[in-house]
Enzyme design. Structure first.
Site, PDB file in Angstrom:
ATOM      1  N   GLU A  22      -3.033  -4.623  -3.106  1.00 43.81           N
ATOM      2  CA  GLU A  22      -3.535  -5.558  -4.111  1.00 43.81           C
ATOM      3  C   GLU A  22      -3.588  -4.908  -5.484  1.00 43.81           C
ATOM      4  OE1 GLU A  22      -4.724  -4.873  -1.152  1.00 43.81           O
ATOM      5  OE2 GLU A  22      -6.011  -6.453  -0.351  1.00 43.81           O
ATOM      6  N   GLU A  78       0.387   5.226   0.619  1.00 41.24           N
ATOM      7  CA  GLU A  78      -0.543   6.241   1.133  1.00 41.24           C
ATOM      8  C   GLU A  78      -0.117   7.648   0.715  1.00 41.24           C
ATOM      9  OE1 GLU A  78      -1.116   5.450   5.329  1.00 41.24           O
ATOM     10  OE2 GLU A  78      -2.259   3.637   4.859  1.00 41.24           O
ATOM     11  N   ASN A 100       0.834  -1.212   0.000  1.00 43.69           N
ATOM     12  CA  ASN A 100       0.000   0.000   0.000  1.00 43.69           C
ATOM     13  C   ASN A 100       0.863   1.254   0.000  1.00 43.69           C
ATOM     14  OD1 ASN A 100       0.494  -0.916   2.690  1.00 43.69           O
ATOM     15  ND2 ASN A 100      -1.158   0.324   3.503  1.00 43.69           N
ATOM     16  N   CYS A 149     -10.699  -3.400  -4.257  1.00 40.83           N
ATOM     17  CA  CYS A 149      -9.716  -4.390  -4.726  1.00 40.83           C
ATOM     18  C   CYS A 149     -10.405  -5.660  -5.219  1.00 40.83           C
ATOM     19  CB  CYS A 149      -8.712  -4.716  -3.627  1.00 40.83           C
ATOM     20  SG  CYS A 149      -7.562  -3.356  -3.328  1.00 40.83           S
ATOM     21  N   CYS A 196      -4.276   0.659  -2.454  1.00 45.19           N
ATOM     22  CA  CYS A 196      -4.050  -0.597  -1.731  1.00 45.19           C
ATOM     23  C   CYS A 196      -2.971  -1.454  -2.401  1.00 45.19           C
ATOM     24  CB  CYS A 196      -5.326  -1.424  -1.696  1.00 45.19           C
ATOM     25  SG  CYS A 196      -6.662  -0.714  -0.749  1.00 45.19           S
ATOM     26  N   CYS A 240     -10.374  -5.015   0.464  1.00 44.21           N
ATOM     27  CA  CYS A 240     -11.471  -4.050   0.427  1.00 44.21           C
ATOM     28  C   CYS A 240     -12.313  -4.261  -0.835  1.00 44.21           C
ATOM     29  CB  CYS A 240     -10.924  -2.619   0.470  1.00 44.21           C
ATOM     30  SG  CYS A 240     -10.300  -2.023  -1.099  1.00 44.21           S
TER      31      CYS A 240
HETATM   32  N1  THU Z   1      -5.256  -1.576   2.514  1.00 37.16           N
HETATM   33  C1  THU Z   1      -4.675  -2.387   1.581  1.00 37.16           C
HETATM   34  O1  THU Z   1      -3.611  -2.086   1.039  1.00 37.16           O
HETATM   35  N2  THU Z   1      -5.305  -3.545   1.281  1.00 37.16           N
HETATM   36  C2  THU Z   1      -6.434  -4.005   1.891  1.00 37.16           C
HETATM   37  O2  THU Z   1      -6.900  -5.088   1.558  1.00 37.16           O
HETATM   38  C3  THU Z   1      -7.076  -3.211   2.927  1.00 37.16           C
HETATM   39  C4  THU Z   1      -6.518  -1.850   3.160  1.00 37.16           C
HETATM   40  C5  THU Z   1      -4.551  -0.345   2.870  1.00 37.16           C
HETATM   41  C6  THU Z   1      -5.204   0.945   2.493  1.00 37.16           C
HETATM   42  C7  THU Z   1      -4.609   1.888   3.510  1.00 37.16           C
HETATM   43  O3  THU Z   1      -3.321   2.284   3.073  1.00 37.16           O
HETATM   44  C8  THU Z   1      -4.424   1.033   4.738  1.00 37.16           C
HETATM   45  O4  THU Z   1      -4.418  -0.307   4.278  1.00 37.16           O
HETATM   46  C9  THU Z   1      -5.511   1.207   5.789  1.00 37.16           C
HETATM   47  O5  THU Z   1      -6.777   1.070   5.250  1.00 37.16           O
END
Ligand code: THU
Length: 161
Positions: A74, A63, A61, A114, A72, A111
């Site tokens: 994925e 940010e 991920n 994804c 994310c 999520c």
């Molecule tokens: N996140 C992912 O990378 N994958 C997931 O399946 C769930 C959430 C990330 C998004 C954000 O950077 C952090 O996790 C918190 O939500």
């Protein structure tokens, strides 16, 4: 009123039960969360994608101070793989997450956005793929990403068919 039940199928594995190629994929996902950029959530996610030609792509991920601009793990891994090999279907994706000093106890489940992207990636190649969601002790597995998202919005709706 008619009541409809939609079933989904999930398998539960322990690491040692996985085939060696998938064990490698799981370990790659765990390596990847260590490189994630998550200064805001401090929730580090790693993903690893195995293509049908054996190529491996990893992501985590990313940010941003403008929160919705982040993405994310994925989607980083899947879009990267599909961008490099636009003609090669995905065989499997593994996902792992780490927060508060340890890998998630319960398997990380992706999520909705994804899930939607995973299913598009299956549909474009007409080739369902395996999703491995890693927890501290258990690994959840679905053999088709559609098991994660019933009643998906699909291109069929765009065609009204
Ligand atoms: N996140 C992912 O990378 N994958 C997931 O399946 C769930 C959430 C990330 C998004 C954000 O950077 C952090 O996790 C918190 O939500």
């Amino acid at each position: 009123m008619e009541h409809r039940i939609i079933e989904t199928h999930v398998n539960v594995f322990h690491f040692t039960e996985l085939e060696p190629e998938i064990q490698v994929l799981v370990n790659k996902a765990k390596e990847q969360y260590q490189k994630s950029y998550a200064p805001y959530s401090r929730f580090n996610v790693g993903a690893a994608v195995l293509l049908e030609n054996g190529a491996l792509f990893e992501g985590n991920n990313q940010e941003n101070a403008a929160y919705p601009s982040g993405i994310c793990a994925e989607r980083v891994a899947l879009f990267y793989a599909n961008a490099q090999f636009p003609d090669v279907p995905v065989r499997a994706i593994a996902i792992a997450a780490y927060t508060n000093g340890s890998i998630l106890e319960r398997p990380i489940t992706p999520c909705g956005a994804c899930r939607q992207v995973m299913i598009e990636s299956q549909t474009r190649f007409n080739h369902p793929f395996d999703v491995y969601m890693i927890g501290r002790d258990e690994i959840l597995h679905v053999a088709d990403a559609e098991n994660l998202l019933p009643l998906i919005f699909s291109e069929q709706a765009l065609r009204n068919s």
